[in-house]
Design an enzyme around this catalytic site. Structure first.
Site, PDB file in Angstrom:
ATOM      1  N   GLN A 259       6.719   6.026 -16.676  1.00  0.00           N
ATOM      2  CA  GLN A 259       6.506   6.486 -15.294  1.00  0.00           C
ATOM      3  C   GLN A 259       5.876   7.876 -15.283  1.00  0.00           C
ATOM      4  OE1 GLN A 259       6.886   4.822 -12.386  1.00  0.00           O
ATOM      5  NE2 GLN A 259       7.250   3.153 -13.809  1.00  0.00           N
ATOM      6  N   HIS A 262       2.103   8.650 -15.401  1.00  0.00           N
ATOM      7  CA  HIS A 262       1.228   8.317 -14.272  1.00  0.00           C
ATOM      8  C   HIS A 262       0.671   9.555 -13.600  1.00  0.00           C
ATOM      9  CE1 HIS A 262       0.958   4.066 -13.515  1.00  0.00           C
ATOM     10  NE2 HIS A 262       2.240   3.888 -13.743  1.00  0.00           N
ATOM     11  N   GLU A 327      11.798   3.166  -6.345  1.00  0.00           N
ATOM     12  CA  GLU A 327      10.725   2.169  -6.389  1.00  0.00           C
ATOM     13  C   GLU A 327      11.043   1.131  -7.476  1.00  0.00           C
ATOM     14  OE1 GLU A 327       7.101   3.803  -7.861  1.00  0.00           O
ATOM     15  OE2 GLU A 327       5.863   2.140  -7.144  1.00  0.00           O
ATOM     16  N   HIS A 328      11.348   1.622  -8.679  1.00  0.00           N
ATOM     17  CA  HIS A 328      11.692   0.746  -9.810  1.00  0.00           C
ATOM     18  C   HIS A 328      13.102   1.075 -10.278  1.00  0.00           C
ATOM     19  CE1 HIS A 328       7.226   1.508 -10.313  1.00  0.00           C
ATOM     20  NE2 HIS A 328       7.249   0.195 -10.193  1.00  0.00           N
ATOM     21  N   ASP A 361       4.623  -4.217 -14.087  1.00  0.00           N
ATOM     22  CA  ASP A 361       3.343  -3.586 -13.733  1.00  0.00           C
ATOM     23  C   ASP A 361       2.178  -4.549 -13.924  1.00  0.00           C
ATOM     24  OD1 ASP A 361       4.384  -1.150 -13.070  1.00  0.00           O
ATOM     25  OD2 ASP A 361       4.020  -0.221 -15.020  1.00  0.00           O
ATOM     26  N   HIS A 420       7.019 -10.667  38.622  1.00  0.00           N
ATOM     27  CA  HIS A 420       7.669 -11.450  37.569  1.00  0.00           C
ATOM     28  C   HIS A 420       8.529 -12.545  38.206  1.00  0.00           C
ATOM     29  CE1 HIS A 420       6.361  -8.349  34.812  1.00  0.00           C
ATOM     30  NE2 HIS A 420       6.993  -8.894  33.804  1.00  0.00           N
TER      31      HIS A 420
END
Lengths: 430, 430
Positions: A259, A262, A327-328, A361, A420
């Protein structure tokens, strides 16, 4: 060096909150610049797109060269080796078959009163896919965004990717072709988002735009939201690893660094009930950093945002994990399923010691576009549903109208909406 | 007087495009003001909320009076007559049973390689619901937003409604109670959105905010998007009626006016293959306008945005309707199902002459929060899915990792992510 927290420390709650609140992204204020670009493309169309492309990507083009041609695709294909192509095909096929299961079923039924109700799903007709240029131009992301769109049944998947100095990663073109992208234009930035949202002489507009991008692209997506749909605004990547003491520290260190490499703003967190493992992983990270090509990026991420949290028990890790809403989430414990069941907020869970997040991934089949920055508390990863929309259907015969009408009239009156009420009453001769 | 278009006119395409492009909303630029309010509430919490409430709603409060109490609910209950309460209960029950069908199923399976994949749906833990004050304070909207949230399983549904001069529509309180709203605060505007998103001493934060509001509320929702999730930004209401010549013009006129009475920016459109019906509906609208309490609003909407379009055949209406992508589509023809099948872009379809859209506003069971301003091309009405999120699950044993690992390593290498490759390779002893 990542921070170390222990759940039993008296100041744990304050420090954990600081970790949760840490702002990992400096959002540049580019709204005004982007507003100008959008307005210009809206007015001048191709001419504006060509001007910005010449200026920002140093790429002089004419309108007929905006679109990537068959010859361009063929040239890219020549440059890709068989091993990589085979891996892309495997990934494509697995993404396709997993996402095919996500197609929602229509529903149409008659209730006890005889009222017919229904929900019908249809694909969005045209979707734009933004792919960044340069080093963040990932073929795997092309597959993750475009394949679900085609599985949903989108007629036109229109991809844009900037070509700074004329260069596009050939793998991105090959992935686009494998994924079934219908049109591809060599443009990027806010000008590409504008072209997709408003259309130009060359590029017909789309109805929704997905895919990651820099601050300009993100601001442009926010500004065109409403004219078109957009996906979430993706932030830097994150992983949380919950591990017991029986893990190989080198495996976990590799996962944390996968991670961290990145982005300097990525975040890797380890939670464990074994302080000895915590120490060992910390040492393994330092060791592995030395031989990592993107070591500088990974080291900065680990230093600034990394964390190792020791907890009194694995069960105690789950509520903390839910607050992080990673996220993960990797669960590397002897009985991972027991913890999986308890987790409420996570983009994706990777179960057991032999499921590194990296499989997800690329070739797991599930989507790698996942909610970041704690947004798994309220949103989901990309799926086929993001490329479809639902129409609801209602049908009342005269009998059902007689049964339901008086209540509708009562509520219309209570809300002060006489027309209505009339639209029901007139059909009941009231 | 609405505009008249005929599909066979030589200038039809240009005039139809102008109709599609007509901007019905002037979006005030309130971003800077809203930014200040959000920052203030974030810093000062309750104190800021109380200040703005005193200023904008002319309501001096203390923190302990922010929340609507049991006594307030009981007092409201006294003011509601039995007929209206019964109608609300009927609406609540029908919304509940229809939305229960929308709950998504979890999926967990093992593929041919032995890889385990899954999708698990969980409810968002806490959701905020904004309800406008004053004349747009509709109890039906409370039900339409809150009931699906509770069906989804949201633990905390937190509603805010401004009380200008201390007044709240008692029906809104009764509807909130019937819908199962867990907490209700008498605040509104950007300060209420800030309190929901960031929390204060009195109000715990939520993870997603839904519900309509004025320009300040809409701007505040856009600005907190990311910190929390938001629903779509609702625009003025719309109806498109596709009708053959066999309709009672008075019925259709009533339906067109039921939309028009909402707002001067609402839009009502009739499409028909019978010019005589077009004339008759036009006359009926003028006639009915005279006796309508909200006639001024309806007349302005019909004059500025209303349209009657004649088409050579009913089939020719469908592609035009798809370009409009109406929020509400009524199909009042002899064989409506034939057209229903062909429609791609619409928020909700009302099938047949005895299904006025108003039934869907209140007691049909389907949701009345629907995509406006042509956004049915890319989005859906509110549903249980808006209150849930999906976690994906992946599990590879050693054998599956051996099968998939090499392809993941190949793609990691192609993307220049060495630590990604290592996290797989290290587990394969590569």
């Amino acid at each position: 060096m990542a921070i170390r927290l222990d759940h039993t420390d008296p100041d744990f709650e304050g420090r954990f909150r600081a970790l949760l609140g840490a702002k990992r992204e400096v959002s540049e204020d580019v709204d005004a610049v982007v507003r100008g670009i959008l307005a210009d493309v809206r007015t001048r169309g191709d001419a504006a797109v060509l001007d910005y492309t010449a200026r920002f990507d140093r790429l002089p083009l004419t309108a007929d060269r905006l679109r990537v041609s068959e010859a361009d695709f063929a040239a890219a294909d020549e440059l890709v080796d068989d091993r990589t192509r085979a891996a892309l095909v495997l990934a494509r096929d697995r993404i396709q078959s997993h996402h095919a299961r996500q197609k929602p079923a229509d529903d149409r039924y008659v209730d006890a009163l005889g009222v017919e109700l229904g929900s019908r799903w249809t694909a969005i007709e045209a979707v734009g896919l933004y792919v960044p240029g340069g080093t963040a131009s990932y073929p795997s992301s092309v597959l993750m965004n475009a394949v679900p769109a085609k599985v949903a049944g989108v007629d036109r998947v229109v991809m844009v990717v900037p070509a700074p100095d004329g260069l596009i990663n050939p793998l991105v073109l090959v992935a686009a072709r494998l994924a079934g992208v219908d049109e591809l234009y060599r443009i990027g930035g806010a000008q590409a988002i504008a072209a997709l949202a408003f259309g130009t002489e060359t590029i017909r507009p789309v109805y929704k735009i997905v895919g990651p991008g820099n601050a300009y692209v993100a601001a442009a997506k926010r500004q065109v939201f409403g004219t078109v749909g957009i996906d979430m605004i993706a932030g830097p990547s994150e992983v949380l690893v919950i591990a017991d003491g029986a893990n190989d520290p080198d495996w976990l260190a590799a996962d944390l660094l996968a991670q961290a490499e990145h982005d300097v703003a990525a975040q890797s967190i380890l939670m464990t009930d074994d302080p000895a493992l915590a120490d060992a992983v910390e040492k393994a990270v330092e060791r592995q950093l030395k031989t990592l090509p993107r070591g500088e990026t990974a080291a900065a991420s680990w230093r600034d945002y990394g964390a190792i949290i020791t907890v009194p028990s694995l069960d105690a890790a789950v509520p903390l994990s839910d607050r992080i809403a990673p996220e993960h989430l990797e669960i590397a414990t002897a009985d991972p399923e027991r913890l999986v069941e308890k987790v409420r907020n996570a983009g994706a869970i990777f179960v057991g010691r032999t499921t590194p997040e990296v499989i997800g991934d690329y070739v797991g089949g599930s989507n790698h576009v996942l909610p970041t920055a704690r947004s798994a508390r309220f949103s989901s990863g990309l799926s086929v549903l993001d490329f479809m929309k639902r129409t609801s259907i209602l049908k009342t015969g005269p009998e059902q109208l007689r049964a339901l009408g008086p209540a509708a009239i009562a509520l219309a009156e209570a809300e002060g909406l006489a027309a209505h009420g009339r639209s029901v009453a007139i059909r009941l001769n009231l």
